[in-house]
Design an enzyme around this catalytic site. Structure first.
Site, PDB file in Angstrom:
ATOM      1  N   ASN A 216     -26.931  28.385 -95.873  1.00 43.07           N
ATOM      2  CA  ASN A 216     -27.036  26.923 -95.820  1.00 43.07           C
ATOM      3  C   ASN A 216     -28.502  26.569 -95.574  1.00 43.07           C
ATOM      4  OD1 ASN A 216     -26.912  24.200 -95.248  1.00 43.07           O
ATOM      5  ND2 ASN A 216     -25.966  24.462 -93.228  1.00 43.07           N
TER       6      ASN A 216
ATOM      7  N   LYS B 115     -29.852  23.704 -95.474  1.00 44.70           N
ATOM      8  CA  LYS B 115     -30.041  22.384 -94.840  1.00 44.70           C
ATOM      9  C   LYS B 115     -31.086  21.590 -95.635  1.00 44.70           C
ATOM     10  CE  LYS B 115     -28.902  24.631 -90.546  1.00 44.70           C
ATOM     11  NZ  LYS B 115     -28.693  24.472 -89.141  1.00 44.70           N
TER      12      LYS B 115
ATOM     13  N   HIS C 222     -19.858  20.054 -91.246  1.00 38.69           N
ATOM     14  CA  HIS C 222     -20.918  20.761 -90.511  1.00 38.69           C
ATOM     15  C   HIS C 222     -21.255  19.958 -89.259  1.00 38.69           C
ATOM     16  CE1 HIS C 222     -24.777  22.523 -89.464  1.00 38.69           C
ATOM     17  NE2 HIS C 222     -24.433  23.553 -90.210  1.00 38.69           N
TER      18      HIS C 222
ATOM     19  N   GLU D  28     -23.917  19.232 -87.864  1.00 38.41           N
ATOM     20  CA  GLU D  28     -25.021  18.273 -87.990  1.00 38.41           C
ATOM     21  C   GLU D  28     -24.543  16.971 -88.638  1.00 38.41           C
ATOM     22  OE1 GLU D  28     -27.765  20.973 -89.885  1.00 38.41           O
ATOM     23  OE2 GLU D  28     -27.874  22.091 -88.023  1.00 38.41           O
TER      24      GLU D  28
ATOM     25  N   GLU E 149     -18.359  27.639 -86.098  1.00 33.46           N
ATOM     26  CA  GLU E 149     -19.754  27.488 -85.722  1.00 33.46           C
ATOM     27  C   GLU E 149     -19.847  26.753 -84.383  1.00 33.46           C
ATOM     28  OE1 GLU E 149     -22.426  27.807 -89.435  1.00 33.46           O
ATOM     29  OE2 GLU E 149     -21.972  25.711 -89.105  1.00 33.46           O
TER      30      GLU E 149
ATOM     31  N   GLY F  69     -28.776  26.969 -84.823  1.00 33.40           N
ATOM     32  CA  GLY F  69     -30.215  26.715 -84.843  1.00 33.40           C
ATOM     33  C   GLY F  69     -30.880  26.834 -83.478  1.00 33.40           C
TER      34      GLY F  69
ATOM     35  N   SER G 166     -26.886  30.991 -85.499  1.00 35.46           N
ATOM     36  CA  SER G 166     -28.006  31.895 -85.207  1.00 35.46           C
ATOM     37  C   SER G 166     -27.749  33.339 -85.634  1.00 35.46           C
ATOM     38  CB  SER G 166     -28.375  31.820 -83.720  1.00 35.46           C
ATOM     39  OG  SER G 166     -28.815  30.517 -83.392  1.00 35.46           O
TER      40      SER G 166
ATOM     41  N   GLY H 232     -27.859  29.771 -91.467  1.00 35.73           N
ATOM     42  CA  GLY H 232     -28.822  28.695 -91.666  1.00 35.73           C
ATOM     43  C   GLY H 232     -30.229  29.254 -91.777  1.00 35.73           C
ATOM     44  N   GLY H 233     -30.966  29.209 -90.682  1.00 32.87           N
ATOM     45  CA  GLY H 233     -32.387  29.586 -90.667  1.00 32.87           C
ATOM     46  C   GLY H 233     -32.702  30.906 -91.351  1.00 32.87           C
TER      47      GLY H 233
END
Ligand code: PEP
Length: 245
Positions: A8, A10, A93, A95, A162, A168, A203, A224-225
């Site tokens: 993802n 983002k 999600h 966010e 999640e 994150g 993470s 993600g990251g």
């Protein structure tokens, strides 16, 4: 059931960076028993479609609007995602739930609209730290999964657990927490007559991927990251292949 490793991105990624990323993945990146998917921002869906499909990587979007078309400035419909080559769409999600204010009702409407055009939703669920500390994790998950009540259990679906406090932040859930929570999610999904993959997200990185992916009930990862760089994304994919072998 093949494990899924989904990236993802983002609100990250420009065209040059995305093309470079795909080139760096190499010729045949997806190992046996592992499915790879990428969820770039909307602007990169069409440009990445061919390049990803040539490498056997599925394409997905990070969000969708529930109306099929019309005067909804700035929104993207489910059919537009299909038209852009998407197989997956991330829904719920954290966010979007917590920054944009999406409710379970809205997410359910999006789920139905996505199914109507043949998309496979990746439905994200997860608790806040305060809720975990108050012993309310299962209650939160039960409520978030309740939107599946009464839906057709034959429709394609993936769940991503999640924990909000792990997204994150660099604070990963422990393997004991992941195992226990995935067991609860599978139990709840059984009750809802749903037999689908449950991913872990929060993470995930090359250093912790193998131990997280080896937890019972974990059938892949939403990343993600660490999905923004081809080498770290591929290390997670390799960890999934090792665990699946
Ligand atoms: C996510 O965005 O779904 C996610 C899990 O992010 P990160 O891996 O950066 O925690």
């Amino acid at each position: 059931m093949r494990r899924l490793v989904a990236g993802n991105w983002k609100m990250n990624g420009l065209l040059d960076e995305a093309m470079q990323f795909v080139a760096e993945l190499g010729e045949n990146p997806a190992p046996e028993h592992v499915e790879m998917a990428l969820m770039p921002p909307f602007t990169l869906l069409h440009p990445l479609r061919e390049a990803l499909s040539a490498k056997g990587i599925a394409l997905g979007a990070q969000n969708v609007y529930f109306e099929p078309k019309g005067a909804f400035t700035g929104s993207i419909s489910p059919l537009m995602l299909r038209d852009a080559g998407c197989h997956y769409v991330i829904l719920g999600h954290s966010e979007r739930r917590h920054i944009i204010g999406e409710t379970d009702d809205v997410i359910r409407t999006k789920l139905l609209a996505s199914w109507a055009v043949g998309l496979e939703p990746i439905l994200c669920v997860g608790e806040h730290l305060k809720e975990r500390e108050a012993g309310k994790t299962n209650d939160v998950l039960k409520r978030q999964l309740a939107i599946l009540e009464g839906t057709d259990s034959g429709l394609p679906l993936t769940i991503a657990y999640e924990p909000v406090w792990a997204i994150g932040t660099g604070h990963t859930a422990t393997t004991a927490q992941v195992t226990e929570t995935h067991a609860y999610i599978h139990e709840e999904l059984n009750r809802l007559h749903r037999h689908c993959r449950v991913l872990y997200g929060g993470s995930v990185n090359p250093a912790n991927a193998e131990s997280l992916l080896a937890c019972p009930g974990v059938e892949g990862a939403l990343v993600g990251g660490a999905s923004l760089k081809a080498d770290s994304f591929m290390e997670i994919v390799q960890a999934a292949a090792k665990v699946a072998a």
